[in-house]
Scaffold this active site. Structure first.
Site, PDB file in Angstrom:
ATOM      1  CE  LYS A  34      42.275  41.767  40.361  1.00 52.75           C
ATOM      2  NZ  LYS A  34      41.787  41.661  38.557  1.00 52.75           N
ATOM      3  CB  THR A  35      40.649  45.665  43.097  1.00 55.24           C
ATOM      4  OG1 THR A  35      40.317  44.665  41.900  1.00 55.24           O
ATOM      5  CG2 THR A  35      40.584  46.850  42.511  1.00 55.24           C
ATOM      6  CG  ASP A 218      44.292  44.757  37.552  1.00 55.07           C
ATOM      7  OD1 ASP A 218      44.252  43.449  38.344  1.00 55.07           O
ATOM      8  OD2 ASP A 218      43.183  45.087  37.413  1.00 55.07           O
ATOM      9  CD  GLU A 219      42.509  40.876  35.263  1.00 57.54           C
ATOM     10  OE1 GLU A 219      42.921  39.487  35.440  1.00 57.54           O
ATOM     11  OE2 GLU A 219      41.348  41.126  35.578  1.00 57.54           O
ATOM     12  CD  GLN A 249      40.378  34.642  38.001  1.00 56.19           C
ATOM     13  OE1 GLN A 249      39.456  35.217  37.363  1.00 56.19           O
ATOM     14  NE2 GLN A 249      41.019  34.857  39.186  1.00 56.19           N
ATOM     15  NE  ARG A 594      34.328  34.561  38.096  1.00 56.44           N
ATOM     16  CZ  ARG A 594      35.235  35.247  38.417  1.00 56.44           C
ATOM     17  NH1 ARG A 594      35.209  36.521  38.821  1.00 56.44           N
ATOM     18  NH2 ARG A 594      36.508  34.673  38.867  1.00 56.44           N
TER      19      ARG A 594
END
Length: 717
Positions: A34-35, A218-219, A249, A594
DNA sequence: TCGATCTTCACTAGG
DNA sequence: TGAAGATCGA
């Protein structure tokens, strides 16, 4: 040269990165890069000449994420990241308000209240209005005010018929008035003010719309109503809003996040559908299968299946401990075994639903001599010694800062107690002036002398600070206020606090202000906007302990998820609300994803909680993972020879342990009561004929029921 | 005013 | 259980 930038992207990433100059929603699964997509998108826009740095505005939620984006971008291409607006919602809003403070009705040096300071401001307000904080708990008032602000609503626009809400609205209005008087803004106010700034000033709004052609978020699943409204305002009809997020998420509904913003964006900007990033570069296949199976049970998802090109990897290890102590021991033993096999401690994490679970783990870790690091707890700028020092600094700039004055008027103790402070507050209210002004004018009274000394001290600080630079001011304030002497005399933890104060001076020394004449204000602002890291000394190789929330965005080779029990994870507070349960499930999804290689799920059949033993049943989330992905471990062969890799291995047979039962009911069980309706057993006491159940009823709250009378009123659900 | 004792409360948390 | 805030007595 494009090729360099785009090399190594998969088809979906490529499609997101090279999306035309219009709005988009990227549904980015955990570990899907994503980043990278976000930063490469910016680089690509710049490189293809569609955007210049000044036309980019990128928003994140945390300072850490903003920094990471800047760093990665700078590594990707030679561009001055300073010309782009990259920051948190609050950071960018602060920037807007500082630039246009004249249009906002704020003083140039306005200060930012963190949530603790906001709460004490509310307490002070309640007191000054003589309103009982029992009927109106400050926390609830705070929640109401922040909730309204996040909905974009001012007190004047609200109305109510019931007296309670009416009072809340009055308090909201009075609170805002108090903030305005004192020149302070809370976090929600930063957002709302800058929203109003733009929405009421067409020319200004047009200016920024013409500038920021490309907005990237973002997010996005974590945005609240106001944040989305702010983005829409800036985007206007022409600009491109590129949002990246993952509805699976979304774990912050409790603080106002609206997953619905994702669907809203599709509708509002006529986007056909999200770009899905489903290839996962982090976890082994089995782990992803478990995550997919679990999250599929949620309704209303935008929908997404994670997959990996890597193999299935190990099965997920499941350990059913008889007690929380045994659970902790298992985790620590396993960590030690993995360490012996060459895994590094810092690549392993223990995740839990609530912070209270860390205690027993710490205990066992200390005994075993395993280095660990806990995320959570106080951050640097939240420490009392730091807050005290900054309060003096604030008084030096603006003695009318009532919050700061109240904080340090008797720190170190100088004989101005609660009584005197109360008198001062009465005087300030009667005269309609700040506490400082009231203190200056205070005549007689027993503590007048002490008060005069304090006034003199602050005056002295103001005068002596004036010619000094920031670091000198910080240092002066610490010495002259008596803080240093106070902590030098403090045997308990004075040493540590002094070290922190020195660290504060260091921070001030290294601080680079945008405008030198505003260095102090900028420093104070940064301290409010960036409270610092949760964890200390990151150097040593140590096992990582944190809540699942804190783990979002991180990854580890081995992950232990502890406390998988009904009532704990999912937490009992979410039982009566399907939405709450779905959020818990997403939290579990975050926990699972994770892990890179190894995932352990553990639960205990008895657990000490709030000083009482509980006998919970295993979390439903474990049952929602297909059995073929799991490998059950058991303690039965604990005494096996040390040559075994792990002292906890798969048993020849799975031992069936007795589940704690009381009168046929179990903690975690759903039931229905003839009078109180649906509920869940959250605790049980007694045995035989004399059993009491604590039940959390959806409609009637938590009650203890005596089974001797209630047994025939209960039915299992 | 300050320390000692009592009471209360308890999930997650960024800026 | 245990931390933090409230209250009380010296």
């Amino acid at each position: 040269m494009n090729n360099d930038l785009l090399a190594g992207l998969n088809a979906e990433q490529l499609s997101a990165v090279t999306w035309p100059a219009k709005s988009a929603l990227v549904l980015a699964g955990a570990g899907s890069g994503k980043t990278r997509v976000l930063t490469t998108r910016i680089a690509w826009l710049l490189q293809t000449g569609q955007a210049n740095p000044a036309s980019i505005l990128a928003v994140t939620f945390t300072n850490k994420a903003a920094r990471e984006m800047q760093t990665r971008l700078a590594a990707m291409m030679p561009v001055n990241v300073k010309t782009m607006w990259i920051g948190t919602f609050h950071g960018l809003c602060n920037r807007l308000l500082r630039m246009h403070y004249r249009d906002t009705g704020l003083p140039q040096t306005f200060q930012i209240l963190d949530s603790g300071e906001q709460q004490s401001a509310i307490k002070r307000l309640l007191k000054s209005l003589d309103i009982s904080d029992e009927k109106f708990p400050p926390k609830q008032v705070q929640q109401f005010i922040n909730g309204q602000k996040e909905a974009g609503v001012r007190a004047g626009e609200l109305s109510a018929h019931d007296p309670y809400t009416k009072k809340l609205i009055e308090l909201y209005a009075a609170y805002d008035a108090q903030c305005n008087r004192e020149g302070v803004v809370d976090f929600a106010e930063l957002l709302l003010r800058s929203y109003e700034l733009l929405s009421r000033n067409a020319a200004l709004c047009e200016h920024y719309r013409a500038r920021f052609r490309f907005l990237l978020v973002d997010e996005f699943q974590d945005t609240n109503r106001l944040q989305y409204a702010w983005l829409k305002l800036l985007a206007g009809p022409d600009n491109a809003l590129f949002a990246v997020g993952d509805d699976d998420q979304s774990i912050y509904a409790f603080r106002g996040a609206e997953v619905g913003n994702m669907r809203a964006l599709l509708a509002d900007y006529g986007v056909a559908g999200p770009v899905r990033l489903e290839q996962n570069y982090r976890s082994a296949g089995t782990i992803l299968d478990a995550a997919n199976a679990l999250i599929e049970r949620n309704d209303g998802r935008l929908g997404k299946q994670l997959w990996t090109a890597a193999g299935p990897g190990d099965k997920i290890r499941l350990f059913d401990a008889y007690s929380d102590g045994e659970e902790a021991q298992f985790i620590v033993d396993e960590v030690k075994a993995l360490k012996r096999d060459g895994w590094s401690l810092s690549d392993m994490a223990v995740l839990y639903r609530s912070n209270a679970q860390s205690r027993i783990l710490e205990h066992v870790l200390v005994q075993a001599g395993v280095a660990y690091r806990i995320y959570g707890g106080l951050r640097f700028f939240e420490r009392q010694e730091i807050k005290h020092a900054l309060a003096y600094l604030r008084l030096a700039i603006n003695p009318d800062d009532d919050n700061a004055l109240l904080r340090v008027i008797n720190v170190p103790a100088r004989g101005i107690g609660a009584r005197s402070v109360e008198n001062l507050q009465t005087a300030s209210r009667e005269q309609g002036v700040s506490l400082w002004q009231a203190a200056c004018g205070a005549g007689g009274g027993r503590t007048a002398g002490k008060l005069a000394e304090f006034v003199l001290l602050v005056e002295k600080l103001r005068q002596r600070c004036e010619p000094l630079n920031l670091a000198e001011q910080v240092s002066l304030v610490i010495d002259e206020s008596g803080l240093r002497a106070m902590y030098e005399a403090d045997k308990k933890d004075g040493e540590e606090r002094l070290a922190n104060l020195d660290e504060l001076i260091n921070a001030a020394t290294g601080f680079m202000p945008q405008e030198p004449q505003l260095a102090v204000v900028e420093f104070l602002t940064q301290a409010s906007l960036e409270a610092g890291d949760h964890q200390a000394d990151a150097g040593e190789d140590a096992l990582q302990l944190m809540t699942v929330h804190a783990a979002k965005g991180l990854e580890f080779n081995a992950v232990f998820v502890g406390g998988l029990e009904e009532g704990l994870f999912p937490h009992e507070n979410s039982f009566n609300d399907p939405k709450g349960l779905e959020e818990e499930r997403r939290l579990m999804y975050v926990a699972i994803t994770r892990a890179r290689q190894r995932l352990y799920l553990t639960n205990a059949q008895s657990r000490m909680l709030h000083g009482q033993s509980r006998y919970p049943i295993r979390s439903r989330f474990v049952d929602e993972i297909p059995a073929e992905l799991l490998q059950v471990l058991s303690a039965t062969v604990k005494a096996a020879p040390v040559t075994s890799r792990s002292s906890w291995a798969e048993p020849a047979f799975v031992q069936q342990k007795a589940v704690a039962r009381q009168g046929g009911w179990r903690v975690g069980q759903s039931l229905s009561h003839t009078k109180f309706g649906a509920g869940v057993v959250i605790n049980a006491e007694g045995a035989g004929d004399d059993v009491r159940l604590q039940i959390n009823f959806a409609e009637h709250g938590i009650k203890w029921l005596d089974l001797r009378y209630a047994a025939d009123k209960l039915t299992s659900l």
